[in-house]
Design an enzyme around this catalytic site. Sequence first.
Site, PDB file in Angstrom:
ATOM      1  N   SER A 156       0.858  -0.953  -0.136  1.00  8.32           N
ATOM      2  CA  SER A 156       0.006   0.052  -0.034  1.00  8.32           C
ATOM      3  C   SER A 156       0.878   1.124  -0.127  1.00  8.32           C
ATOM      4  CB  SER A 156      -1.029  -0.058   1.212  1.00  8.32           C
ATOM      5  OG  SER A 156      -2.094   0.784   0.924  1.00  8.32           O
TER       6      SER A 156
ATOM      7  N   ASP B 186      -9.123  -5.380  -4.732  1.00  9.16           N
ATOM      8  CA  ASP B 186      -8.648  -3.701  -4.428  1.00  9.16           C
ATOM      9  C   ASP B 186      -9.721  -3.289  -5.587  1.00  9.16           C
ATOM     10  OD1 ASP B 186      -6.461  -3.028  -2.860  1.00  9.16           O
ATOM     11  OD2 ASP B 186      -5.213  -4.162  -4.119  1.00  9.16           O
TER      12      ASP B 186
ATOM     13  N   HIS C  71      -7.281  -5.919  -0.362  1.00  7.95           N
ATOM     14  CA  HIS C  71      -6.214  -5.065   0.063  1.00  7.95           C
ATOM     15  C   HIS C  71      -5.219  -5.441   1.305  1.00  7.95           C
ATOM     16  CE1 HIS C  71      -4.203  -1.156  -0.579  1.00  7.95           C
ATOM     17  NE2 HIS C  71      -4.207  -1.277   0.921  1.00  7.95           N
TER      18      HIS C  71
END
Length: 312
Positions: free
Chosen positions: A167, A252, A284
């Site tokens: 991320s 995602d 995610h």
Amino acid sequence: MDILTVIEKYYTKHKSQSLDDSANLDKQYSPSQWATRLTPETIVGNHVETMVSATKNARSSINCETGVKYSDLGPNCLLDIYKPEEVTKGTPVFVYIHGGYWQECSRDVSGHAAESVTKMGAIYVGIGYDLCPSVSMSEIVAQVQAAFQFIRHKFPYTVGIHIMGHSAGAHLATMVLAQHSHDFPSLLPVTIYAVSGIFDLRPIVETSVNNALKLTIDDAEAMSPMDPTNFKKIYANSRQSTRFIICIAENDSPAFHDQSLRFYEMLNATGVRCDFIEFENTDHFNIVEKSTDPNYLMNDVIKNQLSSLSSN
Ligand SMILES: Nc1ccccc1C(=O)C[C@H](N)C(=O)O
């Protein structure tokens, strides 16, 4: 195609795909809204608990040094080093950079993959850094760059550096290469595993993520790996012996898919070695949580990359 033409082609504004109003943009950049396993209210807490507990297990079961100071730039410039059973001068080094939108999490969530990776024979390092708003994003980038100077000097004979960022951590991993001199000798193999990352920060400025970051659009450009100034440095540092492995979770958001795909295409079009992998049945959060499972695809990807480098 020359590099500036390529950059212009892929560093377009994030128009299209109905990212137009700010409510939608906020949703696109809220990973918890796109996972189907748990509710948006519970998934982040569950993620942190899962990662903290895996890190605790790793710290108690693996030979490790925790809280090693890598720089004077801030109080959280500390890292944890986990060692495989056999360490030689050349042992590969695998570094994990946590996510959390540059404002959440710490090195206490960064040891979840230590067991899997040390079993593959690599040294595993989980790094910490200070968070926004107590520092700015450019200070975080400088801290992470300092961590790699430290790692470089601590392991001068390693056969390869593997950098996994999740991320916001994928952004930071990529920015390690956006320096004139990134401290790695040009022939040292470097692998960047950019997992569910953000490479164009401009859309973030318009979301609530920016409440703590306080980026202006100029800051966002200056901190984006896809911005021409940064991309040219990443490209120059990557040509010889860097490989990018761009990873994205099936669940995602479209905006995250678009970020990974555009960055991959930019690397590909300029001739930087890169792969793109979509992880089925992941979101995610569990795209990294699953690293504790020895049969997880991500572990095969790492194993293959480690063995392709050691047989060169
Ligand atoms: N990427 C992360 C990594 C670790 C912990 C949180 C995040 C988040 O993105 C949280 C975001 N505020 C969300 O609601 O989805």
